[in-house]
Design a protein around this motif. Structure first.
Motif, PDB file in Angstrom:
ATOM      1  N   LEU A  87       0.835  -1.194   0.000  1.00 31.57           N
ATOM      2  CA  LEU A  87       0.000   0.000   0.000  1.00 31.57           C
ATOM      3  C   LEU A  87       0.871   1.247   0.000  1.00 31.57           C
ATOM      4  O   LEU A  87       1.690   1.444   0.890  1.00 31.57           O
ATOM      5  CB  LEU A  87      -0.920   0.012   1.224  1.00 31.57           C
ATOM      6  N   GLY A 133      -2.611   4.181  -3.078  1.00 32.96           N
ATOM      7  CA  GLY A 133      -3.341   2.915  -3.049  1.00 32.96           C
ATOM      8  C   GLY A 133      -2.469   1.757  -3.469  1.00 32.96           C
ATOM      9  O   GLY A 133      -1.248   1.764  -3.284  1.00 32.96           O
ATOM     10  N   PHE A 134      -3.081   0.738  -4.077  1.00 29.91           N
ATOM     11  CA  PHE A 134      -2.355  -0.417  -4.596  1.00 29.91           C
ATOM     12  C   PHE A 134      -2.084  -0.226  -6.086  1.00 29.91           C
ATOM     13  O   PHE A 134      -2.843   0.455  -6.785  1.00 29.91           O
ATOM     14  CB  PHE A 134      -3.180  -1.702  -4.413  1.00 29.91           C
ATOM     15  N   PHE A 155      -7.617  -5.911   3.702  1.00 31.97           N
ATOM     16  CA  PHE A 155      -7.736  -4.459   3.553  1.00 31.97           C
ATOM     17  C   PHE A 155      -9.206  -4.118   3.375  1.00 31.97           C
ATOM     18  O   PHE A 155     -10.051  -5.007   3.187  1.00 31.97           O
ATOM     19  CB  PHE A 155      -6.910  -3.957   2.352  1.00 31.97           C
ATOM     20  N   ILE A 157      -8.383   3.490   1.193  1.00 30.98           N
ATOM     21  CA  ILE A 157      -8.070   2.072   1.403  1.00 30.98           C
ATOM     22  C   ILE A 157      -7.408   1.941   2.758  1.00 30.98           C
ATOM     23  O   ILE A 157      -6.413   2.621   3.037  1.00 30.98           O
ATOM     24  CB  ILE A 157      -7.141   1.528   0.306  1.00 30.98           C
ATOM     25  N   VAL A 215       3.286  -1.886   3.858  1.00 35.46           N
ATOM     26  CA  VAL A 215       3.138  -0.481   3.506  1.00 35.46           C
ATOM     27  C   VAL A 215       4.418  -0.050   2.798  1.00 35.46           C
ATOM     28  O   VAL A 215       5.509  -0.549   3.103  1.00 35.46           O
ATOM     29  CB  VAL A 215       2.898   0.386   4.760  1.00 35.46           C
ATOM     30  N   ARG A 242      -3.931   3.993   6.291  1.00 33.47           N
ATOM     31  CA  ARG A 242      -4.872   4.225   5.200  1.00 33.47           C
ATOM     32  C   ARG A 242      -4.227   5.092   4.123  1.00 33.47           C
ATOM     33  O   ARG A 242      -3.388   5.947   4.411  1.00 33.47           O
ATOM     34  CB  ARG A 242      -6.168   4.875   5.710  1.00 33.47           C
TER      35      ARG A 242
END
Length: 230
Positions: free
Chosen positions: A58, A62-63, A118, A130, A139, A207
């Motif tokens: 992440l 985001g991804f 997630f 997310i 992360v 997040r």
């Protein structure tokens, strides 16, 4: 007195002719045609699939396979990491009537929130947030939920800090391409966290949010993804 010519035997001439005819060279044998060159084999294209939980990272945006700003209509149901139900939350505030659900292949245990690795949320059908509530997903920078405050500060020494709830938690803000990481670390008050699975002084939520999102903390609130907003 003249002599008559000696006749030549015809049989001998015919035999010689036949012998010469038998000595005629045979035509060369035809060479066999070379084997055709083998055709280059084409490897089958791999079947598209969802990334495994262990391969996810992440980042602020985001991804890689599910960035912030993704619309539900842009996702292929066969490989989508999450899906959107536009009518899951009737009566909710405008823009939040729908609900994102993470694919069941990402099932995981969480101390709170949905039982997936997630969680996803958005405005209308566009992903704007997310969340991570456990350490299954890495992360950017190598951190995970459960790491100590010192790990966060070593990974992001220049991160801006937001003290939330009078010290209940501290949110470290890490901007980047496509959004901002908000890494929330529990405060050091052991009495406050005594009845939770959260360890004081450690990351309990991460997040990725859009760049225009105001910084916030979720400690002591119901601002956890997975259900329809109240």
């Amino acid at each position: 007195m003249s002599r008559a010519p000696i006749p030549v035997p015809v049989v001998g001439v015919l035999a010689a002719t036949a012998l010469l005819a038998g000595c005629t060279a045979a035509p060369p044998a035809a060479r066999p045609a070379p084997d055709p060159a083998p055709s280059a084999s084409t490897a089958p294209s791999p079947t598209p699939s969802r990334p495994a939980t262990g391969d996810l990272v992440l980042g602020p945006g985001g991804f890689a396979a599910l960035p912030l700003g993704t619309r539900a209509a842009d996702l292929d149901p066969a490989t989508a990491m999450a899906s959107f139900d536009p009518e899951a939350c009737p009566g909710a505030v405008a823009g939040y009537e729908g609900l994102w659900a993470v694919d069941p292949s990402y099932a995981a245990e969480n101390p709170f929130g949905p039982d997936t690795a997630f969680a996803v949320a958005g405005v209308d059908d566009v992903i704007t947030r997310i969340d991570l509530y456990n350490g299954d997903v890495a992360v950017e920078g190598g951190l995970r939920v459960g790491d100590a405050r010192a790990d966060v500060e070593a990974a992001y020494p220049d991160a801006e800090q937001l003290v939330h709830g009078g010290g209940v938690s501290t949110v470290y803000l890490v901007p980047g391409d496509g959004g901002v990481l908000q890494i929330e670390v529990a405060g050091d008050d052991e009495r406050y966290w005594a009845d939770s699975a959260t360890e004081p002084g450690h990351v309990f939520a991460v997040r990725a949010v859009t760049a225009d999102t105001e910084p916030y903390g979720i400690a002591g609130s119901d601002n956890v993804l997975g259900d329809c907003p109240l």
